[in-house]
Design a protein around this motif. Structure first.
Motif, PDB file in Angstrom:
ATOM      1  N   GLU A  10      71.882 136.051 -50.025  1.00 47.23           N
ATOM      2  CA  GLU A  10      71.952 137.414 -49.485  1.00 47.23           C
ATOM      3  C   GLU A  10      70.612 138.116 -49.682  1.00 47.23           C
ATOM      4  N   GLY A  11      69.992 138.482 -48.572  1.00 46.24           N
ATOM      5  CA  GLY A  11      68.709 139.169 -48.631  1.00 46.24           C
ATOM      6  C   GLY A  11      67.554 138.310 -49.088  1.00 46.24           C
ATOM      7  N   TYR A  12      67.684 136.993 -48.967  1.00 44.99           N
ATOM      8  CA  TYR A  12      66.667 136.091 -49.509  1.00 44.99           C
ATOM      9  C   TYR A  12      66.520 134.838 -48.646  1.00 44.99           C
ATOM     10  N   CYS A  13      65.289 134.366 -48.538  1.00 46.32           N
ATOM     11  CA  CYS A  13      65.015 133.076 -47.908  1.00 46.32           C
ATOM     12  C   CYS A  13      63.715 132.513 -48.477  1.00 46.32           C
ATOM     13  N   ARG A  14      63.730 131.212 -48.732  1.00 45.17           N
ATOM     14  CA  ARG A  14      62.496 130.512 -49.131  1.00 45.17           C
ATOM     15  C   ARG A  14      62.352 129.299 -48.221  1.00 45.17           C
ATOM     16  N   LEU A  15      61.155 129.128 -47.674  1.00 43.74           N
ATOM     17  CA  LEU A  15      60.882 127.977 -46.821  1.00 43.74           C
ATOM     18  C   LEU A  15      59.478 127.467 -47.097  1.00 43.74           C
ATOM     19  N   HIS A  16      59.175 126.309 -46.540  1.00 47.40           N
ATOM     20  CA  HIS A  16      57.823 125.763 -46.676  1.00 47.40           C
ATOM     21  C   HIS A  16      57.450 125.018 -45.395  1.00 47.40           C
ATOM     22  N   LYS A  46      50.066 122.763 -48.054  1.00 51.87           N
ATOM     23  CA  LYS A  46      51.495 123.058 -48.017  1.00 51.87           C
ATOM     24  C   LYS A  46      51.648 124.524 -48.397  1.00 51.87           C
ATOM     25  N   LEU A  47      52.331 125.280 -47.533  1.00 51.77           N
ATOM     26  CA  LEU A  47      52.521 126.710 -47.771  1.00 51.77           C
ATOM     27  C   LEU A  47      53.995 127.017 -48.016  1.00 51.77           C
ATOM     28  N   PHE A  48      54.225 127.971 -48.879  1.00 53.85           N
ATOM     29  CA  PHE A  48      55.567 128.393 -49.261  1.00 53.85           C
ATOM     30  C   PHE A  48      55.736 129.860 -48.875  1.00 53.85           C
ATOM     31  N   VAL A  49      56.845 130.167 -48.232  1.00 52.00           N
ATOM     32  CA  VAL A  49      57.109 131.530 -47.774  1.00 52.00           C
ATOM     33  C   VAL A  49      58.410 131.991 -48.426  1.00 52.00           C
ATOM     34  N   GLU A  50      58.330 133.127 -49.125  1.00 54.13           N
ATOM     35  CA  GLU A  50      59.504 133.657 -49.817  1.00 54.13           C
ATOM     36  C   GLU A  50      59.749 135.092 -49.369  1.00 54.13           C
ATOM     37  N   ALA A  51      60.939 135.328 -48.814  1.00 54.41           N
ATOM     38  CA  ALA A  51      61.330 136.656 -48.333  1.00 54.41           C
ATOM     39  C   ALA A  51      62.370 137.239 -49.271  1.00 54.41           C
ATOM     40  N   ARG A  52      62.119 138.456 -49.736  1.00 54.17           N
ATOM     41  CA  ARG A  52      63.044 139.145 -50.643  1.00 54.17           C
ATOM     42  C   ARG A  52      63.383 140.528 -50.109  1.00 54.17           C
ATOM     43  N   TYR A 101      61.840 144.528 -46.613  1.00 53.12           N
ATOM     44  CA  TYR A 101      61.653 143.161 -47.084  1.00 53.12           C
ATOM     45  C   TYR A 101      60.196 142.881 -47.414  1.00 53.12           C
ATOM     46  N   ASP A 102      59.997 142.124 -48.490  1.00 53.19           N
ATOM     47  CA  ASP A 102      58.684 141.694 -48.958  1.00 53.19           C
ATOM     48  C   ASP A 102      58.636 140.182 -48.738  1.00 53.19           C
ATOM     49  N   ILE A 103      57.663 139.716 -47.958  1.00 54.34           N
ATOM     50  CA  ILE A 103      57.557 138.288 -47.652  1.00 54.34           C
ATOM     51  C   ILE A 103      56.167 137.827 -48.074  1.00 54.34           C
ATOM     52  N   ARG A 104      56.143 136.885 -48.995  1.00 55.45           N
ATOM     53  CA  ARG A 104      54.876 136.386 -49.540  1.00 55.45           C
ATOM     54  C   ARG A 104      54.697 134.916 -49.210  1.00 55.45           C
ATOM     55  N   THR A 105      53.504 134.574 -48.704  1.00 58.03           N
ATOM     56  CA  THR A 105      53.144 133.177 -48.454  1.00 58.03           C
ATOM     57  C   THR A 105      52.130 132.770 -49.506  1.00 58.03           C
ATOM     58  N   THR A 106      52.414 131.667 -50.194  1.00 63.59           N
ATOM     59  CA  THR A 106      51.511 131.152 -51.224  1.00 63.59           C
ATOM     60  C   THR A 106      51.181 129.688 -50.930  1.00 63.59           C
ATOM     61  N   LEU A 116      50.576 138.555 -47.236  1.00 59.11           N
ATOM     62  CA  LEU A 116      51.671 139.436 -47.628  1.00 59.11           C
ATOM     63  C   LEU A 116      52.169 140.128 -46.366  1.00 59.11           C
ATOM     64  N   PHE A 117      53.460 139.976 -46.095  1.00 56.44           N
ATOM     65  CA  PHE A 117      54.097 140.507 -44.895  1.00 56.44           C
ATOM     66  C   PHE A 117      55.170 141.479 -45.360  1.00 56.44           C
ATOM     67  N   LYS A 118      55.186 142.666 -44.777  1.00 55.81           N
ATOM     68  CA  LYS A 118      56.222 143.650 -45.096  1.00 55.81           C
ATOM     69  C   LYS A 118      57.010 143.910 -43.835  1.00 55.81           C
TER      70      LYS A 118
END
Length: 145
Positions: free
Chosen positions: A33-39, A95-101, A112-117, A126-128
Motif C-alpha cells: 500500500e503506497g509503495y513500490c520497488r523495482l529495478h 543496475k538502477l533501483f527505483v523506490e516509490a513511497r 509520493y517520493d520516488i528515488r532512483t539509486t 529524485l522524482f516527486k
C-alpha cells in the motif's frame, strides 16, 4: 471507498495492460500500500548522445513506480503534478533501483517520493509526484473509455 483488491492484485491488473513498463525492461521487486520497488539494467539504447542514461528513461521508470504505488489502494489514480531532479549519471550496464513511497494520502490527493539509486546506493534522481484519486475502482478486464 477503497477497493477489495490487494496491492499485488492491482499491480497484476496494471502490468497485464502496461506494455511500456515491459518495453523498458522494468522488474517489480515489491509492491505494498503506497509503495513500490523495482529495478532495471541500463541498456545501450537508453543512452543519450553523451553515452549517459537519457533523462526520459529515468523519468519513465520513476513514473511507473509512482503509478504502481499510488494505484495500490485499488482506486484509479492519476498524476496531477510531477518534478524530477537529476543528481548523477548512469551508463550502460548499471543496475538502477527505483523506490516509490507514499508521503501523504488524503481523500483525493496523495504525495509520493520516488528515488532512483545505483548499485552503490548513490542517488541518481529524485522524482516527486502528486496524484489525484478518482472514485473508480481498479478492476480486471477492459477499461471503459
Amino acid at each position: 471507498m477503497e477497493s477489495h483488491l490487494t496491492p499485488q492484485e492491482v499491480l497484476d491488473i496494471m502490468i497485464a495492460r502496461d506494455r511500456f513498463t515491459a518495453w523498458l525492461g522494468l522488474n517489480i521487486d515489491e509492491v505494498g500500500e503506497g509503495y513500490c520497488r523495482l529495478h532495471y539494467q541500463v541498456k545501450e539504447d537508453m543512452l543519450n548522445g553523451f553515452e549517459r542514461i537519457h533523462g526520459g528513461v529515468l523519468f519513465s521508470a520513476s513514473d511507473s513506480a509512482f503509478a504502481f504505488a499510488c494505484n495500490s489502494h485499488g482506486l484509479i489514480t492519476v498524476a496531477l503534478d510531477v518534478s524530477i531532479t537529476f543528481t548523477r549519471p548512469a551508463v550502460a550496464g548499471d543496475k538502477l533501483f527505483v523506490e516509490a513511497r507514499e508521503v501523504h494520502l488524503g481523500n483525493k490527493t496523495g504525495l509520493y517520493d520516488i528515488r532512483t539509486t545505483n548499485e552503490k546506493g548513490e542517488l541518481v534522481c529524485l522524482f516527486k509526484g502528486t496524484a489525484y484519486r478518482t472514485s473508480v475502482k481498479v478492476t480486471p478486464g477492459p477499461i471503459n473509455r
